[in-house]
Design a protein around this motif. Structure first.
Motif, PDB file in Angstrom:
ATOM      1  N   ASP A   1       0.818  -1.215   0.000  1.00  0.00           N
ATOM      2  CA  ASP A   1       0.000   0.000   0.000  1.00  0.00           C
ATOM      3  C   ASP A   1       0.854   1.269   0.000  1.00  0.00           C
ATOM      4  OD1 ASP A   1       0.858  -0.552   2.534  1.00  0.00           O
ATOM      5  OD2 ASP A   1      -1.001   0.018   3.550  1.00  0.00           O
ATOM      6  N   ARG A   2       2.039   1.206   0.636  1.00  0.00           N
ATOM      7  CA  ARG A   2       2.930   2.393   0.634  1.00  0.00           C
ATOM      8  C   ARG A   2       4.011   2.291  -0.443  1.00  0.00           C
ATOM      9  NH1 ARG A   2       5.684   4.654   5.363  1.00  0.00           N
ATOM     10  NH2 ARG A   2       6.429   2.582   5.920  1.00  0.00           N
ATOM     11  N   ARG A   3       4.030   1.187  -1.144  1.00  0.00           N
ATOM     12  CA  ARG A   3       5.082   0.896  -2.129  1.00  0.00           C
ATOM     13  C   ARG A   3       6.472   1.107  -1.521  1.00  0.00           C
ATOM     14  NH1 ARG A   3       1.208   3.317  -5.407  1.00  0.00           N
ATOM     15  NH2 ARG A   3       2.335   5.309  -5.401  1.00  0.00           N
ATOM     16  N   ARG A   4       6.686   0.407  -0.379  1.00  0.00           N
ATOM     17  CA  ARG A   4       7.988   0.418   0.290  1.00  0.00           C
ATOM     18  C   ARG A   4       8.586  -0.982   0.170  1.00  0.00           C
ATOM     19  NH1 ARG A   4      10.946   4.488   1.825  1.00  0.00           N
ATOM     20  NH2 ARG A   4      11.468   3.746   3.917  1.00  0.00           N
ATOM     21  N   ILE A   5       9.886  -1.027  -0.068  1.00  0.00           N
ATOM     22  CA  ILE A   5      10.565  -2.297  -0.288  1.00  0.00           C
ATOM     23  C   ILE A   5      11.705  -2.378   0.712  1.00  0.00           C
ATOM     24  CG2 ILE A   5      11.952  -3.588  -1.996  1.00  0.00           C
ATOM     25  CD1 ILE A   5      10.143  -1.285  -3.764  1.00  0.00           C
ATOM     26  N   TYR A   6      11.817  -3.486   1.399  1.00  0.00           N
ATOM     27  CA  TYR A   6      12.844  -3.662   2.430  1.00  0.00           C
ATOM     28  C   TYR A   6      13.863  -4.679   1.952  1.00  0.00           C
ATOM     29  CZ  TYR A   6       9.391  -1.007   4.812  1.00  0.00           C
ATOM     30  OH  TYR A   6       8.509   0.002   5.118  1.00  0.00           O
ATOM     31  N   LEU A   7      15.134  -4.327   2.123  1.00  0.00           N
ATOM     32  CA  LEU A   7      16.212  -5.133   1.558  1.00  0.00           C
ATOM     33  C   LEU A   7      16.995  -5.864   2.641  1.00  0.00           C
ATOM     34  CD1 LEU A   7      17.669  -2.631  -1.098  1.00  0.00           C
ATOM     35  CD2 LEU A   7      15.803  -4.264  -1.329  1.00  0.00           C
ATOM     36  N   SER A   8      17.661  -6.936   2.213  1.00  0.00           N
ATOM     37  CA  SER A   8      18.457  -7.742   3.147  1.00  0.00           C
ATOM     38  C   SER A   8      19.645  -6.957   3.707  1.00  0.00           C
ATOM     39  CB  SER A   8      18.959  -9.009   2.441  1.00  0.00           C
ATOM     40  OG  SER A   8      19.624  -8.655   1.236  1.00  0.00           O
TER      41      SER A   8
END
Ligand SMILES: Cc1cc2nc3c(=O)[nH]c(=O)nc-3n(C[C@H](O)[C@H](O)[C@H](O)COP(=O)(O)OP(=O)(O)OC[C@H]3O[C@@H](n4cnc5c(N)ncnc54)[C@H](O)[C@@H]3O)c2cc1C
Length: 431
Positions: A117-124
């Motif tokens: 919904d916020r178009r947030r992407i979390y990375l390793s």
């Protein structure tokens, strides 16, 4: 700025609840100017690489980020020829980092979470990115519960190599070559849908090609979880012609499905009660979308990502798209050719959406070749169109190679298969 926020289960449920609304991206909102917009593509396989490159071709100013944890990706397409020793491993290896030549920012990390919904992407690596559009192209994951006994260590030790990398492909080749004289290998293809419907049968054909030269009394038993398979009549004819008496197929209706695998002995038990004392059992389990899709909350009960085939957006989201094998896009098969076509259509749709203009759905295509010997192949080709929101095969129906064909005709198709592979890889990775 680093953020380690994960999407809450509640938020995921809320998103899933919106599943039927199928909002077009940017409905009721003003898109950012194209030059300021950022599209993040998750996965640097065929679908992700094609999408990133098409976005660049369509828009020189767009910011494009491609996230892929592996420095080298190995294509499933043509990996059977590597197992058979027809090509070196390098033939199917590509470096996603090469896409930086197209001013695509390639990030060597895995995506650990997506807030749709916020178009947030979390990375390793601990970073978080925001995006104006996200494209999920994470490929497939194996279902470790599809054959009892074939999980964890057993699957690592005896890999399906679908496609797998250097180690998995080498292990399969080693097992094939180590088969004792006159030995038996069981090949167990999965139930549909799965990556590359004719792939298991091409693999059987090329196993037989190797065995014919080194171990001609060996037998291949296909213990199938299906009642029929892609290009079946063509494969059966080719096996009778090139490998007489070597390959036996047991379909699901005859209890062919493998119910239990014993790693120590390599024996398998079939649904009809038969226990096969195989020298090696090569099991290709059932599949689902790559795991990040599940954690992003975009998979349905089937385990795949449902998409609107008009533009490949994920229904119930704004600006979230999915392409390639992770999607539920039947009747298109899960193939590199399909993935490429979906990525092209999706890229057009994203650029149109970011420019705030309507998008006309495109015709999509798939052609799938299968090699049955190093010099013989056949194919199936189809065109697909969107009708009433659904993908349908366009009339006239699929073109299948003729059942009876000359040696030259089959050789021509093998040449075409090699040419198509080289062409598709060049389109996706630049070489
Ligand atoms: C034996 C075999 C034969 C085949 N033959 C053909 C053929 O003849 N013709 C044809 O058209 N197709 C063929 N295929 C199918 C083809 O290989 C696939 O359809 C194609 O690779 C799908 O591309 P994809 O990008 O969806 O998935 P993939 O190529 O698997 O790419 C997915 C990528 O996403 C990355 N990823 C996963 N999770 C994350 C994450 N959390 N964060 C970031 N990245 C992530 C992975 O590392 C991977 O690189 C064959 C496949 C096999 C196995």
């Amino acid at each position: 700025m680093t953020e380690n926020v994960r999407m809450s289960a509640r938020r995921r449920r809320v998103l899933l609840g919106l599943g039927a609304m199928a909002l077009p991206a940017w409905l009721g909102a003003k898109p950012p100017p194209l030059a300021k917009a950022r599209v993040v593509v998750i996965g640097g396989g065929v679908a992700g690489a094609a999408c990133a490159r098409w976005l660049r071709w369509l828009s020189p100013q767009l910011r494009i980020v491609l996230i892929e944890p592996q420095a080298i990706v190995y294509s499933g397409f043509f990996c059977n020829t590597v197992i058979a020793g027809l090509h070196p491993l390098a033939h199917v290896a590509r470096q996603p980092a090469a896409l930086s030549d197209d001013r695509i920012e390639v990030v060597a990390a895995a995506v650990t979470g997506v807030e749709t919904d916020r178009r947030r992407i979390y990375l390793s690596d601990g970073r978080a990115l925001s995006a104006d559009a996200i494209v999920l192209a994470p490929g497939i994951a194996m279902r470790s519960d599809s054959v009892a006994g074939f999980d964890g260590l057993a699957m690592r030790d005896n890999p399906p190599a679908w496609p797998g990398g250097r180690k998995a492909l080498a292990t399969v080749r080693d097992r094939l070559l180590a088969l004792p004289p006159g030995g038996v290998v069981v090949v167990a293809p999965p139930a549909a849908p799965y990556r590359c419907p004719p792939g298991p049968y091409e693999r059987v054909s090329l196993f037989a090609h190797v065995l014919l030269q080194r171990n001609p009394r060996a037998k291949i038993l296909i213990a199938d979880a299906k009642d029929s398979f892609s290009k079946q009549t063509l494969f059966l004819e080719a096996w009778a012609r090139h490998y007489p008496g070597m390959i036996e197929w047991i379909g699901r209706q005859d209890g062919g499905q493998v119910e239990h695998y014993d790693h120590a002995s390599q024996r398998v038990q079939l649904a009809n009660g038969d226990v096969i004392a195989a020298d090696w059992s090569h099991i290709i389990p059932q599949q689902k979308a790559g795991l990040v899709a599940e954690s992003a909350g975009v998979t349905d009960r089937s385990g795949w990502i449902s998409v609107d085939p008009t533009d490949f957006h994920v229904p119930g989201t704004q600006g979230v798209y999915a392409v390639g094998d992770a999607t539920q896009a039947q009747p298109m098969p899960k193939s590199a050719f399909s993935a490429y076509n979906q990525a092209r259509a999706c890229s057009h749709a994203i650029v149109a959406s970011l420019q705030g203009r309507p998008f006309e759905p495109e015709l999509l295509a798939n052609t799938c070749y299968s090699m049955v010997t190093p010099d013989a192949a056949f194919s199936v080709s189809s065109l697909y169109e969107v009708r009433r929101g659904q993908l349908r095969i366009r009339n006239p129906d699929s073109q299948l190679s003729p059942l009876i064909a000359s040696v030259e005709a089959r050789r021509r198709e093998a040449d075409e298969a090699r040419a198509l592979y080289a062409h598709l890889m060049r389109l996706c990775y630049g070489r």
